[in-house]
Design a protein around this motif. Structure first.
Motif, PDB file in Angstrom:
ATOM      1  N   VAL A  13       0.840  -1.199   0.000  1.00  0.00           N
ATOM      2  CA  VAL A  13       0.000   0.000   0.000  1.00  0.00           C
ATOM      3  C   VAL A  13       0.874   1.248   0.000  1.00  0.00           C
ATOM      4  N   LEU A  14       1.871   1.276   0.900  1.00  0.00           N
ATOM      5  CA  LEU A  14       2.779   2.427   0.952  1.00  0.00           C
ATOM      6  C   LEU A  14       3.557   2.540  -0.356  1.00  0.00           C
ATOM      7  N   GLY A  15       3.965   1.404  -0.902  1.00  0.00           N
ATOM      8  CA  GLY A  15       4.684   1.429  -2.170  1.00  0.00           C
ATOM      9  C   GLY A  15       3.835   1.997  -3.287  1.00  0.00           C
ATOM     10  N   ALA A  16       2.536   1.631  -3.312  1.00  0.00           N
ATOM     11  CA  ALA A  16       1.632   2.148  -4.337  1.00  0.00           C
ATOM     12  C   ALA A  16       1.415   3.653  -4.164  1.00  0.00           C
ATOM     13  N   VAL A  17       1.339   4.103  -2.921  1.00  0.00           N
ATOM     14  CA  VAL A  17       1.182   5.544  -2.659  1.00  0.00           C
ATOM     15  C   VAL A  17       2.409   6.300  -3.149  1.00  0.00           C
ATOM     16  N   LEU A  45       6.899  -4.064  -7.221  1.00  0.00           N
ATOM     17  CA  LEU A  45       5.557  -3.535  -7.451  1.00  0.00           C
ATOM     18  C   LEU A  45       5.447  -2.928  -8.848  1.00  0.00           C
ATOM     19  N   ASP A  46       6.267  -3.397  -9.770  1.00  0.00           N
ATOM     20  CA  ASP A  46       6.305  -2.817 -11.112  1.00  0.00           C
ATOM     21  C   ASP A  46       5.234  -3.460 -12.001  1.00  0.00           C
ATOM     22  N   PRO A  47       4.188  -2.703 -12.387  1.00  0.00           N
ATOM     23  CA  PRO A  47       3.130  -3.298 -13.206  1.00  0.00           C
ATOM     24  C   PRO A  47       3.474  -3.391 -14.682  1.00  0.00           C
ATOM     25  N   PHE A  48       4.589  -2.798 -15.092  1.00  0.00           N
ATOM     26  CA  PHE A  48       4.964  -2.781 -16.504  1.00  0.00           C
ATOM     27  C   PHE A  48       5.967  -3.871 -16.872  1.00  0.00           C
ATOM     28  N   VAL A  49       6.561  -4.508 -15.882  1.00  0.00           N
ATOM     29  CA  VAL A  49       7.518  -5.592 -16.131  1.00  0.00           C
ATOM     30  C   VAL A  49       6.892  -6.892 -15.649  1.00  0.00           C
ATOM     31  N   ILE A  50       6.416  -7.707 -16.600  1.00  0.00           N
ATOM     32  CA  ILE A  50       5.721  -8.952 -16.296  1.00  0.00           C
ATOM     33  C   ILE A  50       6.380 -10.092 -17.085  1.00  0.00           C
ATOM     34  N   ALA A  74      24.911  -8.252 -12.037  1.00  0.00           N
ATOM     35  CA  ALA A  74      24.355  -8.410 -10.698  1.00  0.00           C
ATOM     36  C   ALA A  74      22.946  -7.823 -10.709  1.00  0.00           C
ATOM     37  N   ASN A  75      22.071  -8.390  -9.886  1.00  0.00           N
ATOM     38  CA  ASN A  75      20.676  -7.979  -9.868  1.00  0.00           C
ATOM     39  C   ASN A  75      20.228  -7.679  -8.445  1.00  0.00           C
ATOM     40  N   ILE A  76      19.436  -6.612  -8.300  1.00  0.00           N
ATOM     41  CA  ILE A  76      18.959  -6.203  -6.982  1.00  0.00           C
ATOM     42  C   ILE A  76      17.455  -5.978  -7.028  1.00  0.00           C
ATOM     43  N   ARG A  77      16.733  -6.697  -6.184  1.00  0.00           N
ATOM     44  CA  ARG A  77      15.296  -6.470  -6.041  1.00  0.00           C
ATOM     45  C   ARG A  77      15.074  -5.351  -5.030  1.00  0.00           C
ATOM     46  N   VAL A  78      14.240  -4.397  -5.396  1.00  0.00           N
ATOM     47  CA  VAL A  78      13.945  -3.259  -4.518  1.00  0.00           C
ATOM     48  C   VAL A  78      12.524  -3.425  -3.995  1.00  0.00           C
ATOM     49  N   SER A  79      12.390  -3.659  -2.705  1.00  0.00           N
ATOM     50  CA  SER A  79      11.085  -3.906  -2.105  1.00  0.00           C
ATOM     51  C   SER A  79      10.261  -2.629  -2.042  1.00  0.00           C
ATOM     52  N   GLY A  80       8.994  -2.745  -2.408  1.00  0.00           N
ATOM     53  CA  GLY A  80       8.085  -1.615  -2.308  1.00  0.00           C
ATOM     54  C   GLY A  80       8.286  -0.568  -3.377  1.00  0.00           C
ATOM     55  N   ALA A  81       8.907  -0.928  -4.495  1.00  0.00           N
ATOM     56  CA  ALA A  81       9.199   0.035  -5.562  1.00  0.00           C
ATOM     57  C   ALA A  81       8.419  -0.306  -6.811  1.00  0.00           C
ATOM     58  N   GLY A  82       7.813   0.712  -7.426  1.00  0.00           N
ATOM     59  CA  GLY A  82       7.140   0.563  -8.699  1.00  0.00           C
ATOM     60  C   GLY A  82       8.022   1.038  -9.831  1.00  0.00           C
ATOM     61  N   HIS A  83       7.448   1.187 -11.007  1.00  0.00           N
ATOM     62  CA  HIS A  83       8.226   1.508 -12.198  1.00  0.00           C
ATOM     63  C   HIS A  83       8.833   2.900 -12.134  1.00  0.00           C
ATOM     64  N   LEU A  84       8.059   3.882 -11.689  1.00  0.00           N
ATOM     65  CA  LEU A  84       8.538   5.261 -11.660  1.00  0.00           C
ATOM     66  C   LEU A  84       9.284   5.597 -10.379  1.00  0.00           C
ATOM     67  N   THR A  85       9.131   4.766  -9.362  1.00  0.00           N
ATOM     68  CA  THR A  85       9.813   5.020  -8.089  1.00  0.00           C
ATOM     69  C   THR A  85      11.309   4.773  -8.189  1.00  0.00           C
ATOM     70  N   LEU A  86      11.708   3.815  -9.035  1.00  0.00           N
ATOM     71  CA  LEU A  86      13.108   3.388  -9.056  1.00  0.00           C
ATOM     72  C   LEU A  86      14.098   4.524  -9.305  1.00  0.00           C
TER      73      LEU A  86
END
Length: 265
Positions: free
Chosen positions: A8-12, A197-202, A217-229
């Motif tokens: 929820v916070l990530g979406a906000v 939380l990225d809705p554009f990468v499926i 190397a790859n890093i998952r960012v918790s609570g992050a959407g496409h534009l937040t990164l």
């Protein structure tokens, strides 16, 4: 590690940055003239601690997506930041990569730097990877950092498959297949950030680079959407560490440290 924000916070946060980005978007429609500066050598003895950084925006976007990142890098001593402007809805990934190659050559000639780093968001990360993997091979690009880039394509692209550029983001596209080909001579290092939380990468894991020949190397960012990164504070701090320094050993250590630490937006 800081507590990971819930969905929820990530979406906000994603919605807040969407509103902010829409407000900033017009500022990215105008390309200022390049600053004139004397050529200089990026060596350990000249006091220069950062290589130039080239920023590549994504589909239907412009340089304004990097507003927060550019400001943060400037505050930490990065003076050579060069956005790469390309047609946000036209062309194809291969032609954009060729234009990026010319842009990088101009940046290196103008600054005197023998190498630089590239940061790409969304489709811009795919352009940057294609350039490094299929054109440059590590000759001038030391590191490519991607933010929310569908490296193996995204199922979301099927919704607008009629658009030629969007079609290249489909998992079955020729570009995705080409990037899966062997690349034994590519010495560029890659670091891919992807948000959960990225809705554009499926699927979401398409945001990670999985290639046997690439130093990635790859890093998952918790609570992050496409534009937040591109505005994520943790990522900004990571990049400031990663992109500072001229010695390859220091650079490798920073890259390994970043990849070993999961992030929270």
């Amino acid at each position: 590690m800081p507590a990971c924000p819930g969905p929820v916070l990530g979406a906000v946060r994603e919605l807040a940055w969407l509103v902010g980005h829409l407000a900033l978007y017009p500022t990215g429609l105008f390309t200022p003239p390049p600053a004139r500066e004397p050529a200089r050598e990026a060596s350990a003895g000249d006091g220069r601690t950062t290589a130039p950084v080239v920023l590549v925006h994504g589909l239907a976007d412009n340089r304004s997506i990097f507003a927060v990142l550019r400001r943060a890098l400037h505050r930490r001593g990065f003076t050579d930041i060069h956005p790469f402007d390309h047609n946000p809805l036209g062309g194809d990934i291969r032609s954009k990569a060729e234009l990026l190659d010319h842009h990088i050559a101009r940046v290196c000639a103008r600054t005197g730097a023998p190498y630089l780093n590239v940061v790409g968001h969304s489709l811009g990360g795919l352009v940057a990877r294609y350039h490094a993997q299929r054109i440059d091979g590590g000759a001038h690009v030391r590191t490519v950092v991607t933010l929310g880039t569908p490296h193996r394509g995204t199922l979301a692209a099927h919704l607008l498959r009629a658009h030629p550029l969007v079609r290249e983001l489909c998992p079955d596209s020729a570009v995705v297949a080409e990037l899966a080909l062997p690349a034994p001579d590519c010495t560029t290092r890659f670091l891919a950030y992807w948000g959960d939380l990225d809705p554009f990468v499926i699927p979401l894991t398409s945001g990670a680079i999985d290639h046997p020949d690439l130093d990635a190397a790859n890093i998952r960012v918790s609570g992050a959407g496409h534009l937040t990164l591109p505005a994520c504070r943790s990522i900004v701090l990571d990049l400031c560490t990663l992109l500072t320094g001229t010695h390859s050993a220091d650079h490798r250590e920073a890259l390994d440290a970043a990849a070993a630490t999961p992030l929270a937006a």
